[in-house]
Design an enzyme around this catalytic site. Structure first.
Site, PDB file in Angstrom:
ATOM      1  N   LEU A 147       0.826  -1.206   0.000  1.00  0.00           N
ATOM      2  CA  LEU A 147       0.000   0.000   0.000  1.00  0.00           C
ATOM      3  C   LEU A 147       0.859   1.255   0.000  1.00  0.00           C
ATOM      4  O   LEU A 147       0.651   2.160  -0.820  1.00  0.00           O
ATOM      5  CB  LEU A 147      -0.927  -0.013   1.223  1.00  0.00           C
ATOM      6  CG  LEU A 147      -1.698   1.276   1.515  1.00  0.00           C
ATOM      7  CD1 LEU A 147      -2.475   1.756   0.300  1.00  0.00           C
ATOM      8  CD2 LEU A 147      -2.615   1.075   2.711  1.00  0.00           C
ATOM      9  N   TYR A 148       1.831   1.318   0.890  1.00  0.00           N
ATOM     10  CA  TYR A 148       2.679   2.504   0.976  1.00  0.00           C
ATOM     11  C   TYR A 148       3.452   2.709  -0.316  1.00  0.00           C
ATOM     12  O   TYR A 148       3.488   3.820  -0.872  1.00  0.00           O
ATOM     13  CB  TYR A 148       3.638   2.375   2.158  1.00  0.00           C
ATOM     14  CG  TYR A 148       4.488   3.594   2.400  1.00  0.00           C
ATOM     15  CD1 TYR A 148       3.910   4.817   2.705  1.00  0.00           C
ATOM     16  CD2 TYR A 148       5.878   3.520   2.325  1.00  0.00           C
ATOM     17  CE1 TYR A 148       4.686   5.943   2.938  1.00  0.00           C
ATOM     18  CE2 TYR A 148       6.669   4.650   2.557  1.00  0.00           C
ATOM     19  CZ  TYR A 148       6.061   5.854   2.856  1.00  0.00           C
ATOM     20  OH  TYR A 148       6.833   6.965   3.076  1.00  0.00           O
ATOM     21  N   CYS A 149       4.060   1.624  -0.827  1.00  0.00           N
ATOM     22  CA  CYS A 149       4.825   1.736  -2.069  1.00  0.00           C
ATOM     23  C   CYS A 149       3.930   2.175  -3.227  1.00  0.00           C
ATOM     24  O   CYS A 149       4.304   3.046  -4.020  1.00  0.00           O
ATOM     25  CB  CYS A 149       5.493   0.403  -2.397  1.00  0.00           C
ATOM     26  SG  CYS A 149       6.831  -0.069  -1.286  1.00  0.00           S
ATOM     27  N   SER A 151       1.197   3.917  -3.142  1.00  0.00           N
ATOM     28  CA  SER A 151       0.806   5.323  -3.000  1.00  0.00           C
ATOM     29  C   SER A 151       1.949   6.264  -3.349  1.00  0.00           C
ATOM     30  O   SER A 151       1.744   7.312  -3.977  1.00  0.00           O
ATOM     31  CB  SER A 151       0.313   5.592  -1.572  1.00  0.00           C
ATOM     32  OG  SER A 151       1.372   5.514  -0.631  1.00  0.00           O
TER      33      SER A 151
END
Length: 232
Positions: A147-149, A151
């Site tokens: 998710l972080y990557c 985004s």
């Protein structure tokens, strides 16, 4: 001196940036959710130099109202720094759709909309500078970071495309990619354990100041920065 609008300004990299920019003589519109933290930041030596602008970057209405308030008070916008960001680190099967939407909204959607607001003003004045504080995992992936990557890849891709669109308008677009930084982002007390080897927020702020201070004819498109202890 420049008129700078900065998101995620209440702590960590954003707070260090707000202070560094104010000390350099720039006017800083400091955006974050915490009204108390922003008012504390804008007090004392920085009164009149840092403008506290409490806002929730998940709200289109609040972003627009806050942007308009900054323009009214500062008169113009020379630099937009998209620094606000958050992360949730779980396996893909553990993530909820609500978590996905929350992180995408802050890391990618807010960057898009703040730029969307700033670009017409920068075009009118014939110059401007948009800076994204991204992460080294805007360029690589890590386990439990889907998710972080995703985004931050989205944020980086948007800014990269934007750079090609607005160069003709004398608007610079720069992105900085910090590695591990000693902030509360990692869920640990700052200065504790292995975080003593990380970059400190001031290191990242210094790098952004370097980008800001580039001559008018120079644009630093990308800048990667890591602690020497981190293997990239």
């Amino acid at each position: 001196m420049k008129k700078v609008l900065l998101t995620g300004a209440s702590k960590g990299i954003g707070k260090a940036l707000a202070i560094s920019l104010a000390e350099a003589g720039h006017t800083v519109g400091a955006m974050a959710r915490s009204k108390d933290a922003l008012e504390e930041l804008a007090a004392g030596d920085y009164q009149g130099k840092i403008i506290p602008l409490p806002a929730d970057l998940s709200s289109k209405a609040q972003m627009k109202e806050t942007f308009d308030s900054f323009l009214q008070e500062a008169g113009s916008i020379d630099i937009l720094i998209n620094n606000a960001g958050a992360g949730i680190f779980k396996t893909a099967e553990e993530l909820s759709l609500e978590e996905w939407d929350k992180i995408m909204s802050l890391n990618a959607r807010a960057t898009f909309y703040m730029c969307n607001l700033a670009i017409p003003e920068m075009k009118k004045q014939g110059a401007g500078h948009i800076i994204g504080v991204a992460t080294d995992v805007s360029k690589r992936t890590i386990a439990n970071g889907s998710l972080y990557c995703a985004s931050k890849y989205a944020q980086d891709a948007f800014l990269g495309s934007l750079r090609k669109e607005v160069r003709k308008d004398n608007i610079k677009v720069s992105v900085i990619y910090p590695g591990l930084v000693d902030t509360y982002f990692h869920g640990a007390q700052t200065g504790a354990g292995t975080q003593v080897e990380f970059l400190n927020p001031g290191d990242v702020a210094d790098s952004v100041i370097h980008i800001v201070n580039a001559p008018a004819h120079v644009v630093i498109d990308e800048l990667m920065i890591h602690p020497i202890s981190q293997e990239y």
